[in-house]
Scaffold this motif. Structure first.
Motif, PDB file in Angstrom:
ATOM      1  N   GLU A  15      -0.830  -1.961   7.642  1.00 53.92           N
ATOM      2  CA  GLU A  15       0.384  -1.282   7.320  1.00 53.92           C
ATOM      3  C   GLU A  15       1.017  -2.422   6.256  1.00 53.92           C
ATOM      4  O   GLU A  15       0.861  -3.647   6.270  1.00 53.92           O
ATOM      5  N   ILE A  16       2.140  -1.610   5.553  1.00 55.96           N
ATOM      6  CA  ILE A  16       2.867  -2.327   4.843  1.00 55.96           C
ATOM      7  C   ILE A  16       4.020  -2.810   5.641  1.00 55.96           C
ATOM      8  O   ILE A  16       4.690  -2.031   6.338  1.00 55.96           O
ATOM      9  N   GLN A  38       1.300  -6.503  -1.279  1.00 56.36           N
ATOM     10  CA  GLN A  38       0.713  -5.533  -0.501  1.00 56.36           C
ATOM     11  C   GLN A  38       0.607  -4.393  -1.090  1.00 56.36           C
ATOM     12  O   GLN A  38      -0.523  -3.507  -1.297  1.00 56.36           O
ATOM     13  N   MET A  49       3.850   4.002   4.108  1.00 57.87           N
ATOM     14  CA  MET A  49       3.833   2.690   4.034  1.00 57.87           C
ATOM     15  C   MET A  49       3.644   2.342   5.821  1.00 57.87           C
ATOM     16  O   MET A  49       2.869   1.312   5.958  1.00 57.87           O
ATOM     17  N   TYR A  84       1.653   9.258   0.062  1.00 52.22           N
ATOM     18  CA  TYR A  84       1.317   8.119   0.768  1.00 52.22           C
ATOM     19  C   TYR A  84       2.552   7.623   1.747  1.00 52.22           C
ATOM     20  O   TYR A  84       3.786   7.590   0.989  1.00 52.22           O
ATOM     21  N   VAL A 109      -7.668  -0.199   1.468  1.00 53.20           N
ATOM     22  CA  VAL A 109      -7.623  -1.694   1.909  1.00 53.20           C
ATOM     23  C   VAL A 109      -8.105  -1.967   3.182  1.00 53.20           C
ATOM     24  O   VAL A 109      -6.850  -2.001   4.034  1.00 53.20           O
ATOM     25  N   ILE A 136      -6.037   2.499  -4.707  1.00 48.64           N
ATOM     26  CA  ILE A 136      -5.817   4.073  -5.099  1.00 48.64           C
ATOM     27  C   ILE A 136      -6.298   4.563  -6.470  1.00 48.64           C
ATOM     28  O   ILE A 136      -6.988   5.536  -6.713  1.00 48.64           O
ATOM     29  N   ARG A 177      -1.696  -4.004  -4.145  1.00 50.84           N
ATOM     30  CA  ARG A 177      -3.202  -4.117  -3.855  1.00 50.84           C
ATOM     31  C   ARG A 177      -3.541  -2.731  -3.505  1.00 50.84           C
ATOM     32  O   ARG A 177      -4.487  -2.070  -3.674  1.00 50.84           O
ATOM     33  N   CYS A 178      -2.881  -1.990  -2.769  1.00 48.43           N
ATOM     34  CA  CYS A 178      -2.936  -0.680  -2.484  1.00 48.43           C
ATOM     35  C   CYS A 178      -3.051   0.260  -3.333  1.00 48.43           C
ATOM     36  O   CYS A 178      -3.938   1.186  -3.624  1.00 48.43           O
ATOM     37  N   ILE A 208      -0.779   4.326   2.670  1.00 46.35           N
ATOM     38  CA  ILE A 208      -1.224   3.818   1.486  1.00 46.35           C
ATOM     39  C   ILE A 208      -2.237   2.526   1.579  1.00 46.35           C
ATOM     40  O   ILE A 208      -2.750   2.294   0.660  1.00 46.35           O
ATOM     41  N   THR A 209      -2.505   2.118   2.744  1.00 47.24           N
ATOM     42  CA  THR A 209      -3.527   1.168   3.000  1.00 47.24           C
ATOM     43  C   THR A 209      -4.950   1.697   2.990  1.00 47.24           C
ATOM     44  O   THR A 209      -5.912   0.971   3.390  1.00 47.24           O
ATOM     45  N   GLU A 210      -4.993   2.905   3.206  1.00 46.71           N
ATOM     46  CA  GLU A 210      -6.466   3.698   3.501  1.00 46.71           C
ATOM     47  C   GLU A 210      -7.593   2.999   2.866  1.00 46.71           C
ATOM     48  O   GLU A 210      -8.805   3.032   3.434  1.00 46.71           O
TER      49      GLU A 210
END
Length: 75
Positions: free
Chosen positions: A41-42, A57, A10, A8, A36, A65, A60-61, A32-34
């Motif tokens: 992006e972070i 952030q 960011m 992953y 959410v 996952i 949450r990601c 990593i946000t896929e």
């Protein structure tokens, strides 16, 4: 890479660096946000100074996952 199911990243900068060192022939480089949808992006706290926001952030990601992994592994 060969022993990983997912790597992953960011932000797009991270992805660019990863692509320099890894030939992603298996398609395991993922944002990593896929999982959410409301987060693209972070952000980089080095530039924004919003470290706690970034922690939230990332949390949450990672929770999304892990929930997805538990679901797929039927845990």
């Amino acid at each position: 890479y060969d022993q990983s199911d997912a790597i992953y990243y960011m932000d797009q900068s991270n992805l660019s660096y990863l692509r320099r060192i890894v030939d992603d022939r298996r398609g395991i480089l993922r944002p990593i946000t896929e999982l959410v949808p409301d987060l693209e992006e972070i952000e980089d706290p080095w530039y924004t100074g919003r470290y706690q926001r970034v922690v939230n952030q990332i949390r949450r990601c990672v929770e999304a996952i892990l929930a997805d992994l538990r679901k797929r592994l039927d845990l």
